[in-house]
Motif scaffolding. Sequence first.
Motif, mmCIF file in Angstrom:
data_model
loop_
_atom_site.group_PDB
_atom_site.id
_atom_site.type_symbol
_atom_site.label_atom_id
_atom_site.label_comp_id
_atom_site.label_asym_id
_atom_site.label_seq_id
_atom_site.Cartn_x
_atom_site.Cartn_y
_atom_site.Cartn_z
ATOM 1 N N ILE A 152 -6.030 -7.312 17.987
ATOM 2 C CA ILE A 152 -4.598 -7.141 17.720
ATOM 3 C C ILE A 152 -4.412 -6.159 16.571
ATOM 4 O O ILE A 152 -5.055 -6.286 15.518
ATOM 5 N N ASP A 153 -3.533 -5.179 16.796
ATOM 6 C CA ASP A 153 -3.167 -4.234 15.753
ATOM 7 C C ASP A 153 -1.876 -4.734 15.106
ATOM 8 O O ASP A 153 -0.783 -4.594 15.670
ATOM 9 N N LEU A 154 -2.017 -5.326 13.922
ATOM 10 C CA LEU A 154 -0.855 -5.920 13.258
ATOM 11 C C LEU A 154 0.163 -4.888 12.802
ATOM 12 O O LEU A 154 1.298 -5.247 12.471
ATOM 13 N N SER A 155 -0.204 -3.610 12.804
ATOM 14 C CA SER A 155 0.760 -2.586 12.401
ATOM 15 C C SER A 155 1.952 -2.538 13.344
ATOM 16 O O SER A 155 3.025 -2.062 12.967
ATOM 17 N N HIS A 156 1.793 -3.035 14.577
ATOM 18 C CA HIS A 156 2.918 -3.107 15.521
ATOM 19 C C HIS A 156 4.026 -4.012 14.983
ATOM 20 O O HIS A 156 5.185 -3.886 15.412
ATOM 21 N N PHE A 157 3.680 -4.904 14.060
ATOM 22 C CA PHE A 157 4.637 -5.887 13.561
ATOM 23 C C PHE A 157 4.933 -5.682 12.076
ATOM 24 O O PHE A 157 5.453 -6.573 11.418
ATOM 25 N N SER A 158 4.609 -4.493 11.575
ATOM 26 C CA SER A 158 4.723 -4.252 10.135
ATOM 27 C C SER A 158 6.149 -4.424 9.635
ATOM 28 O O SER A 158 6.365 -4.947 8.535
ATOM 29 N N ASP A 159 7.139 -4.014 10.437
ATOM 30 C CA ASP A 159 8.528 -4.107 9.980
ATOM 31 C C ASP A 159 8.968 -5.556 9.799
ATOM 32 O O ASP A 159 9.543 -5.914 8.765
ATOM 33 N N ILE A 160 8.695 -6.388 10.795
ATOM 34 C CA ILE A 160 9.165 -7.769 10.680
ATOM 35 C C ILE A 160 8.315 -8.558 9.689
ATOM 36 O O ILE A 160 8.838 -9.415 8.963
ATOM 37 N N ILE A 161 7.033 -8.267 9.587
ATOM 38 C CA ILE A 161 6.212 -8.917 8.566
ATOM 39 C C ILE A 161 6.725 -8.546 7.182
ATOM 40 O O ILE A 161 6.802 -9.399 6.276
ATOM 41 N N GLU A 162 7.118 -7.294 7.014
ATOM 42 C CA GLU A 162 7.700 -6.861 5.745
ATOM 43 C C GLU A 162 8.965 -7.657 5.421
ATOM 44 O O GLU A 162 9.171 -8.097 4.283
ATOM 45 N N GLN A 163 9.803 -7.872 6.406
ATOM 46 C CA GLN A 163 11.027 -8.642 6.203
ATOM 47 C C GLN A 163 10.720 -10.098 5.845
ATOM 48 O O GLN A 163 11.385 -10.697 4.996
ATOM 49 N N ILE A 164 9.716 -10.651 6.504
ATOM 50 C CA ILE A 164 9.300 -12.025 6.187
ATOM 51 C C ILE A 164 8.841 -12.120 4.740
ATOM 52 O O ILE A 164 9.286 -12.994 3.981
ATOM 53 N N LEU A 165 7.966 -11.211 4.340
ATOM 54 C CA LEU A 165 7.421 -11.248 2.985
ATOM 55 C C LEU A 165 8.510 -11.022 1.941
ATOM 56 O O LEU A 165 8.532 -11.701 0.898
#
Length: 269
Positions: free
Chosen positions: A169-182
């Motif tokens: 899994i390439d987590l960079s696909h979810f970088s925007d929403i992970i950023e919002q979570i953090l």
Amino acid sequence: MSFSNLTDMHTHSDHSFDGNHSCMLLCESAVDKGLNVIAITDHCEIDSKNLDFRAFCTNQFFETYKAKRFFEGQLLVLQGLELGQAIYNKELAESILCKFSYDFILGSVHNLENMEDFYFLDYKNFNVYELLQKYFEAVYALCLWNRFDSLAHLTYPLRYIKGNAKIDIDLSHFSDIIEQILKTVAQNGKALEINTSGLFLALNETLPPESIVKRFKELGGEYITIGSDSHYHNKLGAGIEEGMALAKKCGFEYAAIYQKREPVMLPIK
């Protein structure tokens, strides 16, 4: 590296549906292993169809209270819950939090709404990137709800997608929403958990991994908790020192414990 102030903030007794040992045995093992603090955070899956919430919460709170009193002076025992999928029934979740005076609440998402736990899914039948997008959206909604103390195992599905099913899994696909979570967790003054269970599974990394813990610090995150997610007394404390070393590497000088829902900072040393 050897640390003092050893705390395990994520453990499960036999009150959890998948737990195996009593609160008392967990605490005995914690003392034997030299832990200073243990939080007993049994599963309370809010979307469960067969859990008697009143009986579960009452019995679990009573048993953790007995352990807290019995081990006073030897071990700080914190009464907690892992509140799973709270956003699927906020009214029920709120009623539990109002009725019982917990020390510590983990917030988690183990499954998408009306689906099985990620543990049970056959990933040959799913687009894993679509699943993960929906998962992170659910976690974001949980963070906006903001009634927990620490966000548990942010990358939970990777245990099974990447670890067991061997799907990269390439987590960079979810970088925007992970950023919002953090950002949301940091701005709300909540903690991010470093869950060490993945170090001893096929995943071979913490949940979340180092890069996300580091980014949380960069975004102003102040609090981290460290937990083994142990479901067995002999697994208590597994990986805690590795988790402390990771926290320190990412710029955290303190790990948090919680008493009566308030953070207490313990130096990582």
